[in-house]
Write a protein that holds these residues in place. Structure first.
Motif: not given
Lengths: 98, 347
Positions: A80-81, A84-86, A89-91, B76, B79, B267
């Motif tokens: 997940d960490f 998130s650096r890519t 928008d993962l939310k 994942r 989220k 992922q």
């Protein structure tokens, strides 16, 4: 149409006759076999768990669940960490069926 | 050249296993499971068997791996807001009771000596029904779309049986926020009980049955059905891992090696759902179910190699399809983001 129906009926009847023979051909159940972990070729943590498997299977089962959860959570949050650096928008996402 | 470093010794199963193969299986099933919301036992077990695991170990190892992998995917999906925890907890009760009833039914059939053929053919019939349902639903949705009929915000839908089931007013009535549905609590409980009975009876995790049941009978949007089902798979998988370990049929080292691959695959599969429409997921799921059904029929008639080739081929093709969706979607999103930033700088 009736011919096709009759043929299908024939195939189904043949399947029904063959099924018990196919089921009986299956191998002997493995449930009664006692498995012992080979501790001679492993060292350290792996030796400890192989030994635990042989001596206390309940404790080994508890460890299996705990370690699976720990591994799943660790990898899940680590990935997940990284994701998130890519910059994606993962939310949020839009639900469209068609 | 010495290739011994590519093999890892499994102390419990007593075999040397090609570990990159384990990582690859974990990765592929992570991609597919994250996208469809299922465990994927039907894919992992034959894969492990081909790598050299005895069948009994393949099943136990697979269940523990599925629990860990579903956890990664659930994190994942949650989220994205794709996990309806309230619905998940309501369903857990029905699933657990159902699995136990299914197992009792199996024991009864075992006593009267009809277990083998009945279980296999019931499985085949249900897979066929699911595949037919998914494809005819798609055909109906296409027809409705051509006629310009839309079902609210979600777009066009084929079968809307859930609308009839939502009219059942037996208290307690519950609002499931993440799924956007309001219905009697008995509906998800009964649906999960029935899918649980079938899962226990067939000896499977149940994702194959629960995912379409969530969509068609409870009215959960496809994306939320995927996430919520993974949450269910995670719980039932942990329980399964515990019981299988007590029977001594698990290889913990293999589980961890597979999870490293699954962490990356999950992922990709999960993020790909963001770029796929609900019916894209449903269609690919229907194809996977169809291949699973054919492989069981092949196995039933002792065509083991053909069944394994079909399963591995299906895994490969679906995995590539999902990866294409993910990378295309992500590239487009990043391009659009860059363009927006450039416009903002100019202004």
């Amino acid at each position: 149409m009736r011919g096709i129906f009759n043929r299908c009926r024939g195939v189904l009847a043949a399947l029904w006759v063959m099924l018990p023979a196919v089921a009986q051909a299956s191998g002997e159940a493995a449930g009664n076999i006692v498995v012992v972990a080979d501790t001679r070729r492993v060292t350290g943590v792996m030796h400890y768990f192989a030994d635990l498997y042989n001596s206390d299977i309940l404790m080994f089962a508890i460890w299996t669940v705990v370690l699976t959860v720990a591994m799943g959570c660790t990898l899940g949050f680590l990935m997940d960490f990284i994701m998130s650096r890519t910059g994606l928008d993962l939310k949020s996402r839009k639900i469209v069926e068609h | 050249m010495d290739a011994s470093w590519l093999y890892m010794y499994m102390p419990i199963a007593g075999v040397d296993i090609f570990w990159p193969g384990l990582v690859l299986i974990g990765y592929s099933v992570g991609v597919i499971g994250g996208f469809f919301g299922m465990g994927g036992a039907w894919m992992v077990t034959p894969g492990l068997n081909i790598l050299g695991f005895p069948m009994a170990f393949a099943i136990g190892t697979d269940i523990a791996h599925i629990a860990g992998k579903s956890m990664i995917s659930t994190i994942r999906h949650s989220k994205f807001g794709n996990v309806d925890y309230k619905l998940g907890f309501v369903m857990v009760v029905g699933t657990m009771v159902g699995i136990e009833c299914g197992a009792q039914l199996v024991m009864y059939l075992e006593r009267i000596g009809r277990i083998g053929p009945v279980v296999r053919w019931v499985y085949v019939v249900f897979l066929l029904l699911i595949a037919v349902m998914v494809f005819s639903d798609y055909a109906k949705a296409v027809k409705k779309k051509k006629q310009g009929i839309a079902d609210g915000e979600k777009g066009t839908e084929g079968f809307t049986w859930y609308k009839t089931l939502h009219k059942i007013n037996i208290p307690p009535m519950m609002h499931f926020k993440a799924s956007g549905i309001y219905c009697s609590a008995w509906l998800p409980m009964v649906v999960s009980f029935i899918t649980g009975v079938l899962a226990g009876f067939l000896g499977i995790g149940g994702g194959l049955l629960r995912m379409p049941a969530l969509i068609y009978f409870i009215g959960v949007p496809t994306h939320v059905a995927v996430g919520t089902d993974l949450f269910e798979v995670m719980i039932s998988g942990l329980y399964g891992a515990f019981t299988y370990t007590l029977k001594g049929r698990i290889e913990l080292v293999a589980v961890f090696v597979m999870l490293t691959g699954a962490a990356i695959g999950a992922q990709i599969g999960t993020v790909a759902t963001k770029y796929a429409k609900g019916y894209g997921i449903r269609l690919a799921f229907g194809s996977a179910v169809l291949c699973c059904m054919i492989s069981i029929i092949l196995k039933q008639f002792k065509f083991q190699t053909s069944a394994a080739v079909l399963i591995l081929g299906t895994i490969g093709i679906i995995c590539i399809y999902i990866m294409v969706i993910m990378f295309r979607g992500a590239a487009q999103e990043l391009r659009e983001k860059k363009n927006r930033e450039q416009v903002t700088v100019r202004v």
